[in-house]
Scaffold this motif. Structure first.
Motif, short mmCIF file in Angstrom:
data_model
loop_
_atom_site.label_atom_id
_atom_site.label_comp_id
_atom_site.label_asym_id
_atom_site.label_seq_id
_atom_site.Cartn_x
_atom_site.Cartn_y
_atom_site.Cartn_z
N THR A 78 0.84 -1.16 0.17
CA THR A 78 -0.04 -0.02 -0.07
C THR A 78 0.88 1.30 -0.01
N HIS A 79 2.05 1.23 0.63
CA HIS A 79 2.93 2.59 0.74
C HIS A 79 4.27 2.23 1.01
N PHE A 99 0.04 -1.60 -6.19
CA PHE A 99 -0.34 -0.93 -5.19
C PHE A 99 -2.04 -1.05 -4.72
N ASN A 100 -2.09 -1.09 -3.55
CA ASN A 100 -3.71 -1.33 -3.17
C ASN A 100 -3.99 -0.30 -2.17
N ALA A 101 -5.21 0.33 -2.02
CA ALA A 101 -5.60 1.16 -1.04
C ALA A 101 -5.63 0.29 0.04
N GLN A 102 -5.13 0.83 1.36
CA GLN A 102 -4.84 0.03 2.48
C GLN A 102 -5.97 -0.78 2.82
N GLY A 103 -7.07 -0.26 3.21
CA GLY A 103 -8.16 -1.00 3.76
C GLY A 103 -8.79 -1.89 2.64
N ILE A 104 -8.48 -1.67 1.19
CA ILE A 104 -9.18 -2.92 0.43
C ILE A 104 -7.79 -3.98 0.37
N ALA A 106 -6.52 -5.14 3.11
CA ALA A 106 -7.11 -5.62 4.20
C ALA A 106 -8.20 -6.62 3.72
N GLU A 107 -9.19 -5.96 3.22
CA GLU A 107 -10.33 -6.79 2.84
C GLU A 107 -9.96 -7.89 1.70
N ILE A 123 -14.33 2.15 -3.58
CA ILE A 123 -13.12 3.02 -3.20
C ILE A 123 -12.25 2.97 -4.36
N GLY A 124 -11.82 4.09 -4.79
CA GLY A 124 -10.87 4.27 -5.86
C GLY A 124 -11.36 4.43 -7.23
N LEU A 129 -6.20 3.58 -9.42
CA LEU A 129 -6.23 2.27 -8.68
C LEU A 129 -7.43 1.40 -9.45
#
Lengths: 230, 230
Positions: A78-79, A99-104, A106-107, A123-124, A129
């Motif tokens: 994510t980062h 790269f993924n959105a952080q909560g995505i 996690a999901e 999201i995104g 993304l």
């Protein structure tokens, strides 16, 4: 009846990780990063690895050892903001980074661990993304299909464990660990302390030992787990 | 952001102008809120709140109820915020995993987030995660915060280091989220995003209207009444 004993030597279980493996690694910064399992993976040298980890730690720490040793082909993350070395490898095309959105992220891992094929989210949408992702409509609104993630191995850092592999985490060292501990074919946990069966309160267990294949006690922990002096 | 930049913000007192700006932004936080403060300038906002102010601070890596930042000799090695700073807890704090943390974000439990920006458009679009070819550390939790916090406000310098406006008609950099920004705090002004574009709400002490217009890359709606000064 007695619960099975999964305690193992760290060297022996890491030896199961072969070239080309996909590995989830717990941790967000130093807390929860299984530094000792990573060091053993560096020593044993499996290559062409795909890592799934929130971040790439900092230069000279954690998964950066694997990057420096040329063992990583691909990083799903994510980062990388605290690791200029990892950013350099990405910019020079020496590793592929997704790269993924952080909560995505996690999901996607949670879905993998729960036996679900994908999750849907908006999201995104409208950003980079979303590129290349399947879009489906739910209740008249577009959602991205975020496919589940599983791995061949998960490397987990726990505070306490019992021989069955029940795990507890402390403070912000929990992060991705309980999610990843459910989402790999072979889950290897290092624990700062392994206590006899029955000493972890059943209500306090964060990860059921059912998900864990091997558990190794760290004993004395290395300086890599310490407060980072900046 | 580079580690050097993080170090810089961690150790250097803010200029008077930035201090006034973060003090003004602190008044945006209403008692009872759940708030996420982004890395950098936004984390300085909390310095302006009294220690008994009733607010719940959230950080992406799994903590609600963030307490004061601690020096290395007092730090807990397992307790950081999402920017890697060693933080503490307050009475009533809670830890949770990364999926739970972003469940809070995406389901609308965050009343307010304060983020940094590279560019904000007059429609409230935000670009704050990537400068192609120069800066691409990954988006972390930024998209979810921008897209789903109930109110998104921005703390940023009015112009970039080269003096170019950050507030523009359209963003040119890759977007974080569309139409998400409600209000912008800079060292020169407080500016609201309205259906008709940017509207000047307040002006910093010693700054003229002409200077704000000159530094803003889009038209600015100015009220007929006297502007409050901060």
């Amino acid at each position: 009846m007695m619960l099975p004993d999964k305690t193992a030597q760290l060297e022996e279980v890491v030896a199961r990780i072969g070239d080309g493996a996909t590995i989830m690694v717990g941790g967000f910064g130093v807390p929860g990063t299984p530094m000792t399992l990573i060091q053993e993976l560096v020593r044993q040298g499996a290559r062409d690895l795909t890592l799934i980890k929130n971040d790439a730690n900092e230069p000279g720490m954690g998964v950066d050892h694997l990057l420096r040793n040329g063992q990583v082909a691909r990083l799903i993350t994510t980062h990388l903001g605290l690791n200029t070395h990892a950013i350099g490898l990405m910019n020079n095309d020496q590793i592929k980074v997704e790269f993924n959105a952080q909560g995505i992220l996690a999901e996607r891992i949670r879905a993998g661990g729960a036996g679900i094929g994908a999750v849907l989210s908006d999201i995104g949408i409208g950003t980079e993304l979303a590129e290349g992702k399947q879009v489906v409509e739910v209740d008249g609104k577009p959602h991205l299909v975020e496919t589940a993630l599983r791995a061949d191995f998960a490397l987990i850092h726990a505070d306490r464990a019992d021989p069955f592999g029940n795990l507890t985490y402390v403070a912000t060292a929990r992060n991705f660990n309980p999610l990843m501990a459910m989402a790999a074919d072979c889950v290897i946990a290092e624990a700062e302390t392994v206590t006899p069966l029955g000493e972890l309160e059943a209500d306090a267990v964060h990860t059921s030992g059912v998900f864990v294949d091997h558990v190794a006690e760290l004993g004395e922990i290395s300086g890599e787990y310490a407060v980072v002096q900046r | 952001m580079s580690p050097n930049w993080v170090k810089f913000l961690g150790n250097t007192p803010l200029s008077n102008a930035k201090n006034r700006m973060t003090a003004r932004a602190a008044r945006e936080i209403v008692p009872g809120m759940v708030v996420n403060l982004g890395i950098g300038l936004p984390t300085k906002v909390v310095d302006h709140l009294p220690s008994d102010f009733p607010v719940c601070l959230h950080t992406e890596n799994g903590l609600t109820g963030i307490g004061p930042t601690l020096p290395p000799d007092q730090a807990n090695r397992n307790l950081i915020d999402a920017g890697g700073a060693y933080v503490s807890t307050v009475p009533g704090s809670a830890f949770f995993d990364s999926a739970t943390s972003f469940a809070m974000v995406r389901s609308g439990r965050l009343d307010l987030t304060m983020l940094g920006a590279f560019e904000v458009s007059s429609q409230g679009d935000l670009a704050n995660w990537k400068i192609p070819g120069k800066f691409s550390p990954g988006v972390g939790g930024g998209i979810e915060l921008a897209q789903r916090a109930r109110r998104v406000v921005i703390l940023t310098t009015h112009t970039d280091r080269a003096g170019n406006p950050k507030l523009k008609d359209e963003c040119t950099l890759p977007l974080t989220a569309r139409g998400c920004v409600s209000r912008i705090f800079t060292e020169m002004a407080v500016i609201d995003v309205t259906p008709k574009g940017f509207a000047l709400a307040e002006i910093a002490e010693g700054v003229s209207l002409a200077e704000v217009r000159e530094a803003t890359g889009a038209s600015l709606i100015v009220p007929d009444s006297t502007l409050p000064v901060f």
